[in-house]
Scaffold this motif. Structure first.
Motif, mmCIF file in Angstrom:
data_model
loop_
_atom_site.group_PDB
_atom_site.id
_atom_site.type_symbol
_atom_site.label_atom_id
_atom_site.label_comp_id
_atom_site.label_asym_id
_atom_site.label_seq_id
_atom_site.Cartn_x
_atom_site.Cartn_y
_atom_site.Cartn_z
ATOM 1 N N GLY A 96 0.842 -1.196 0.000
ATOM 2 C CA GLY A 96 0.000 0.000 0.000
ATOM 3 C C GLY A 96 0.867 1.232 0.000
ATOM 4 N N CYS A 97 0.275 2.368 0.345
ATOM 5 C CA CYS A 97 0.997 3.643 0.335
ATOM 6 C C CYS A 97 1.150 4.171 1.759
ATOM 7 N N LEU A 98 2.031 5.153 1.905
ATOM 8 C CA LEU A 98 2.358 5.691 3.213
ATOM 9 C C LEU A 98 2.062 7.184 3.292
ATOM 10 N N LEU A 99 1.477 7.594 4.408
ATOM 11 C CA LEU A 99 1.390 9.013 4.720
ATOM 12 C C LEU A 99 2.764 9.430 5.222
ATOM 13 N N SER A 100 3.245 10.612 4.820
ATOM 14 C CA SER A 100 4.648 10.931 5.041
ATOM 15 C C SER A 100 4.861 12.380 5.452
ATOM 16 N N HIS A 101 5.855 12.571 6.320
ATOM 17 C CA HIS A 101 6.315 13.914 6.684
ATOM 18 C C HIS A 101 7.804 13.821 6.990
ATOM 19 N N SER A 102 8.609 14.673 6.347
ATOM 20 C CA SER A 102 10.058 14.636 6.565
ATOM 21 C C SER A 102 10.403 14.984 8.011
ATOM 22 N N VAL A 103 11.492 14.385 8.509
ATOM 23 C CA VAL A 103 11.953 14.711 9.859
ATOM 24 C C VAL A 103 12.414 16.156 9.888
ATOM 25 N N HIS A 104 12.378 16.755 11.058
ATOM 26 C CA HIS A 104 12.767 18.157 11.198
ATOM 27 C C HIS A 104 14.289 18.265 11.247
#
Length: 288
Positions: free
Chosen positions: A216-224
């Motif tokens: 499937g797919c992933l919800l993503s947010h880059s690390v700070h």
């Protein structure tokens, strides 16, 4: 304090038996270090700001150190990712490498995991996150696709994307009804269908192995991280990632060693005339 400890022990002991047994049966070796459980009770307060995530019913909870998994950058030992993939399937949240900055991710289709991710990253509820996909079929499922040329001389955006992906790009496309609605009010559970979504298809063997294993797919947010636009940034080492996120409820961290990366190039493709939002690692000269 004694009552709080008993409550936390009860919470930990109530995890699904099948899930616990499956993790215990994994052939963890020196590359897997399930950090020791805390001997003391840790009180974690939910974020109170109206602009931050509020979990109903969460005031105190046990915090555990995330599972740490070290793999080769080329993905040659991708079998080591099996417990990470299982955690994602069971609603886990963690950090994986990409062809840009490492990303905090969760299963796109799991709303509980998404709420947990927003809480861990201390994100405002209306913050829209990108998705990581493994194929153009995934793009077709969750977006309205690449706009067709409307006049002579305009580029065929789909063919351009085929040449550039996988790669260090974030393409903003119109969202389809298949994209899970976003919870914009965590207290009331109010949701809103998104009109657009940033899509990434990373050219990273480890990231792609996780996507393939999840199916499937992933919800993503880059690390700070502190970065200069367009400049290379050193990926935070495992110790730094543990300091940054170890006590925020993450379930795993995947490490591939030291390396430097550059942020992705962001291109708005919601219309037939693409607009470069950010120039990063990916070449955007064809869009200008």
């Amino acid at each position: 304090m004694q009552a709080n400890c008993q409550q936390i022990r009860h919470t930990l002991s109530s995890r699904p038996v099948a899930f616990t047994q499956k993790l215990r049966q994994q052939p963890f070796g020196p590359h897997y270090s399930q950090a020791r459980q805390r001997r003391s009770c840790v009180q974690v307060s939910a974020v109170k700001s109206a602009k931050r995530l509020k979990y109903a019913g969460i005031g105190q909870r046990a915090v555990h150190d995330p599972l740490f998994v070290s793999v080769q950058p080329d993905g040659s030992d991708a079998w080591r990712l099996e417990p990470v993939i299982q955690l994602l399937k069971d609603g886990g949240v963690g950090i994986i490498p990409t062809d840009s900055l490492p990303a905090v991710v969760c299963d796109l289709e799991n709303r509980t995991a998404a709420l947990k991710m927003y809480n861990a990253m201390e994100l405002a509820p209306k913050k829209q996150l990108s998705i990581l996909v493994g194929s153009f079929n995934d793009i077709s499922k969750y977006t309205a696709g690449f706009p067709l040329p409307t006049q002579a001389g305009q580029a065929d955006l789909f063919r351009m994307a085929q040449r550039l992906l996988p790669g260090p790009y974030t393409f903003i496309l119109g969202a389809s009804k298949n994209l899970p609605s976003q919870v914009v009010d965590f207290r009331k559970g109010k949701t809103r269908q998104r009109k657009s979504v940033g899509v990434r298809m990373p050219d990273d063997p480890v990231c792609r192995a996780v996507l393939q294993g999840l199916g499937g797919c992933l919800l993503s947010h880059s690390v700070h991280v502190d970065e200069t636009l367009g400049a290379e940034t050193e990926v935070p080492d495992p110790g730094m990632l543990m300091d940054m996120y170890g006590q925020k409820g993450l379930d795993f961290i995947v490490d591939t060693g030291r390396r430097t990366v550059t942020a992705t190039s962001v291109v708005d493709m919601t219309t037939s005339e693409p607009e470069v939002i950010r120039e990063g690692r990916g070449d955007v000269s064809m869009f200008i």
